[in-house]
Design an enzyme around this catalytic site. Structure first.
Site, PDB file in Angstrom:
ATOM      1  N   CYS A  57      -0.624   0.310   9.630  1.00 53.96           N
ATOM      2  CA  CYS A  57      -0.853   1.669   9.128  1.00 53.96           C
ATOM      3  C   CYS A  57      -2.278   1.841   8.621  1.00 53.96           C
ATOM      4  CB  CYS A  57       0.129   2.005   8.012  1.00 53.96           C
ATOM      5  SG  CYS A  57       1.817   2.162   8.596  1.00 53.96           S
ATOM      6  N   HIS A  58      -2.696   0.941   7.702  1.00 57.24           N
ATOM      7  CA  HIS A  58      -4.013   1.119   7.109  1.00 57.24           C
ATOM      8  C   HIS A  58      -4.819  -0.169   7.061  1.00 57.24           C
ATOM      9  CE1 HIS A  58      -1.287   4.217   5.449  1.00 57.24           C
ATOM     10  NE2 HIS A  58      -2.232   5.011   5.891  1.00 57.24           N
ATOM     11  N   GLY A  59      -4.371  -1.154   7.853  1.00 51.09           N
ATOM     12  CA  GLY A  59      -5.185  -2.343   8.032  1.00 51.09           C
ATOM     13  C   GLY A  59      -5.165  -3.385   6.926  1.00 51.09           C
ATOM     14  N   HIS A  68       0.841  -1.185   0.000  1.00 48.47           N
ATOM     15  CA  HIS A  68       0.000   0.000   0.000  1.00 48.47           C
ATOM     16  C   HIS A  68       0.881   1.242   0.000  1.00 48.47           C
ATOM     17  CE1 HIS A  68      -3.000   2.761   2.262  1.00 48.47           C
ATOM     18  NE2 HIS A  68      -3.227   2.829   0.972  1.00 48.47           N
TER      19      HIS A  68
END
Lengths: 254, 423, 182
Positions: C146-148, C122
């Site tokens: 960070c963003h799953g 990502h």
């Protein structure tokens, strides 16, 4: 016109005088020796440089480091990556710390720097009667006379002239500043066995190792000169064009 | 046009739109396009443009070198050698930068010589001259600090000797030196601050260059005759006449530059600077870079520490007040039969100083340097003021265009000589 | 000056000068162009950086179910000694369920060893899951805090914003206990 020329000459003298000052200062003359890289178009004699590497490896490297070089650089000297890898692997280098926090030894790899003979300068001094064998990575750039000086030094060991007082452990050398050098005369005829059957005279070995050291100090030399020739030719053509255009433009004024 | 918009003369709609709001095009056109320039420049007038280009070359190569340089005593030397060996074209950037410093001084010294020979410092160009001296001083500081960065033997001992100059001042001297060093010897803090300042000063120089040019474009250029243009017949637009002439000079300059960079890159340097700095051993024969040698010789000519330092700084400070030391109304040395030989002898004295500055401090060089240094100062402080009173200048030409035209007026041979560009 | 500009002598036609100016300017432009290259090139990886293109690691001590992280070109590389259950799980996944379909077989050289670059595809964070106490997400692989983003036991993206699977670097087994990455 007359005046301008005088002025230009003066200007040139002003700029060049300090430079010639240094040239005059070099009183020492070294034995005449020719290298493949002499002159503007000279390049490295790969065979000589490789023989020089052999001399360095078998003789000099016991005391002198070349820490700016890596084994991978030997590929530029004409060795195949496999040969260079073999040279690297013939040395044991210290790596680490490993997972247990201990330093360990392993065979050298291409990315490793040339192995240093001593762990630090103090160890080097301790093993050499208090004298520090200098690092040879850029030695030809760091000495007045460059390769010529190296060759002269290596072939310049003599008996001291009568009445010359030598310090203990020192050796007389005709070309070393002050003539007393801690390094002994280490090059003897047939000290190394060259693979290409070149007779290993002291002069030959000194020339070969000087070639190798010059290559080590200025690995960019060949690329630099080749590029310089092209750029200067280009600039000369551009100068001709610019001058013609300048004459054309200024022609209006007369 | 709308209120508040610049009255642009450009026809191209995009250029016009920008120019009305930010008149950079009008400014460029005025200062470098139609700018009226005396028509009789010789090639000495190229050197200002050369200096400007050299400054840009130095800043550009310097910025890229800084991307790979490490300002730490334990890594500086090796990081420079890494640039030379491993960074793509690093050797090229470094050799251009290293020799560029020398080229910069060659150009600027010639530029100063031209200004002094043709009296370019005289009214109304005093501030133009003085900003030039400021640039020169900043250049010296920048060059000195740049030479320290590779952290070789000459770097280290040059830094030590030059910073120690300040210890000559009574009472505060030692505190100044400690302050300059950030410690009790030249060491890592010194290297770090020198790197910072070496990066900063070129941009300061660029700023002063801007002022220098701004002043130049108010007074207009001097010229080899030293008489002001009397009207349009004496001037030509800067473009295309001098843009092309400067371009030609620039290409020739680059040829010389390239010879240095590609074939003798270390000729102007000192071998000892390829030995890593060692605070315990001073090289047997330390010399500054060649461009500092005349001033170094003045320093050594005086047997007193403070006296030597003051004389050295004084030799440069004198340049600031030169416009007021030389009271003669005649600018160009072409029309000054007495000043001319005295000035050329001054140039010889500087050359001699440069020569002995590179020699060991022993006889006969010490005596020679004293005579040369004495003449250096006498020229400014005695000869020039005196000549202004007693010299009878040759008759000046009425205007620039008269002697330039073939069969010009009844002028002495030297003055009637054709400018170089027509040769 | 205006008149000198306005009336060039007839034997110097403007076109010749223009042509010369064009040639000169083109030549100069070539020169400037050639000079730009060394500057740009100097910012590319230098030769000493390129020389460090490979890293070696001993893997003999990594027991089943354990993972280690090594450095390769300044980036973490995850080396995971997978259990039979984890291999099973990775192979059981349906291609249709995958966002970036790839078989587990195509991502490993030896079944037990999964070697991937530990950088979330990502925006470059390092996912959790190397330590036994780490959160590993719903698929038992790695979980990027960070963003799953969630990766499975083959390092494939299963959930979250990351677009592609964890990258498999080039590597070779020098022996049963030693690998070289790069």
């Amino acid at each position: 016109m007359k005046l301008s020329i005088k002025a230009v000459a003066l200007g040139a003298a002003l700029l060049l005088a300090p430079l010639t000052a240094r040239a005059v200062g070099e009183a020492t003359t070294y034995p005449e020796v020719h290298f493949s890289f002499d002159g503007i178009f000279g390049s490295f004699d790969r065979a000589a440089a490789q023989r020089g590497l052999q001399v360095y490896k078998e003789v000099c490297s016991t005391c002198h480091s070349m820490h700016l070089l890596s084994y991978r650089n030997l590929v530029d000297l004409g060795l195949t990556p496999e040969q260079a890898g073999a040279v690297a692997a013939s040395f044991t280098v210290t790596d680490g710390p490993n997972d247990e926090g201990a330093m360990f030894e392993r065979p050298g790899r291409l990315a490793d720097r040339f192995r240093r003979p001593y762990p630090n300068d103090n160890a080097a001094r301790a093993s050499n009667n208090g004298a520090l064998p200098p690092d040879l990575s850029v030695i030809t750039k760091a000495r007045e006379g460059g390769a010529e000086y190296i060759h002269a030094l290596l072939t310049g060991f003599r008996d001291p002239p009568p009445g010359f007082v030598m310090g203990s452990g020192m050796n007389y050398n005709a070309y070393f500043p002050g003539h007393q050098i801690a390094m002994p005369n280490i090059l003897n005829p047939d000290q190394v066995a060259y693979g290409d059957q070149t007779p290993a005279t002291v002069d030959q070995m000194a020339r070969d190792v000087a070639t190798f050291l010059t290559w080590a100090a200025e690995p960019e030399l060949e690329q630099r000169r080749a590029m310089g020739v092209k750029i200067i030719l280009f600039l000369i053509v551009l100068a001709g064009l610019t001058y013609a255009l300048k004459r054309k433009i200024w022609a209006d004024l007369h | 046009m709308g209120i508040g918009l610049h009255n642009s003369e450009f026809k191209n709609p995009v250029i016009r739109w920008v120019d009305q709001r930010l008149p950079v095009f009008t400014m460029m056109q005025k200062e470098y396009g139609t700018f009226p320039t005396p028509k009789n420049f010789n090639y000495f007038w190229n050197f200002g443009a050369l200096a400007m280009v050299t400054l840009m070359v130095m800043i550009l190569t310097g910025v890229f070198l800084a991307m790979n340089y490490t300002a730490h005593t334990s890594m500086a030397f090796d990081s420079v050698e890494r640039i030379m060996r491993d960074v793509n074209y690093g050797w090229l950037l470094r050799y251009i930068h290293m020799n560029g410093a020398s080229m910069f001084f060659i150009v600027v010294y010639t530029h100063i010589f031209r200004g002094m020979y043709y009296g370019s410092y005289k009214a109304p160009r005093e501030l133009l001259w003085m900003t030039g001296v400021v640039i020169f001083l900043l250049m010296m500081a920048t060059a000195f600090m740049g030479y320290v960065l590779p952290w070789g033997q000459m770097s280290f001992w040059g830094a030590t000797v030059i910073t120690n100059l300040f210890s000559a001042f009574p009472i505060i001297g030692d505190s100044i030196v400690t302050w300059l060093w950030g410690g009790f010897s030249v060491d890592n803090p010194t290297l770090n601050r020198f790197f910072s300042l070496h990066y900063l000063l070129p941009f300061v120089i660029a700023g002063v260059v801007f002022l220098h040019i701004a002043a130049l474009h108010i007074t207009g250029s001097n010229n080899p005759l030293g008489v002001e243009p009397k009207g349009p017949q004496d001037t030509i637009p800067f473009h295309p006449y001098y843009t092309i002439k400067d371009s030609f000079g620039l290409v020739i300059y680059f040829v010389v530059f390239a010879v240095l960079v590609f074939f003798i890159p270390n000729y102007l340097g000192h071998p000892d600077n390829y030995i890593p700095a060692n605070p315990l051993v001073t090289p047997p024969h330390i010399v500054p870079e060649w461009y500092f040698l005349p001033f170094y010789a003045i320093l050594r000519a005086v047997p007193d520490k403070l006296g030597g330092v003051l004389m050295m700084f004084g030799s440069i400070a004198l340049l600031f007040v030169l416009p007021w030391l030389d009271g003669s109304p005649v600018r160009s040395m072409r029309f000054r039969p007495l000043a001319r030989p005295f000035f050329l002898l001054w140039v010889v004295a500087v050359v001699v100083l440069g020569y002995v500055g590179g020699k060991p401090a022993e006889e006969p060089f010490v005596t020679i340097s004293r005579f040369a240094a004495a003449y250096y100062f006498a020229y400014f402080l005695v000869i020039l003021p005196l000549l202004a009173r007693i010299e009878r200048p040759l008759p000046l030409p009425e205007s620039i265009s008269r002697p330039v035209l073939r069969g010009g007026g009844p002028l002495p041979a030297g003055a009637a000589a054709k400018p170089m560009e027509k040769a | 000056m205006a008149e000198t500009l306005a009336s060039p002598p007839p034997e110097q036609p403007e076109t010749r000068r223009d042509f010369l100016a064009l040639v000169t300017a083109s030549f100069a432009a070539i020169g400037v162009g050639a000079v730009v290259w060394p500057f740009i090139s100097s910012m590319n990886p230098s030769r000493d950086v390129l020389a460090l293109a490979s890293s070696e690691a001993e893997i003999g001590a990594i027991v089943e179910g354990q993972a280690v992280t090594i450095m390769w070109r300044g980036k973490p590389v995850f080396i995971r000694h997978r259990t039979a259950a984890e291999i099973q799980e990775a192979r059981a996944a349906l291609m249709s369920e995958l966002k970036d379909p790839a078989t587990d077989q195509s991502r490993v050289q030896r079944d037990a060893w999964l070697i991937v670059i530990g950088i979330c595809t990502h925006l470059g964070c390092v996912p959790l899951g190397q330590k036994p106490t780490d959160q590993r997400g719903d698929y038992g692989g790695w979980f990027c805090p960070c963003h799953g983003s969630q990766y499975d036991t083959s390092g494939r993206i299963r959930k979250g914003p990351a677009p592609t699977n964890l990258v498999v670097p080039t590597y070779t087994f020098l022996s049963d206990t030693k690998i070289r990455v790069g």
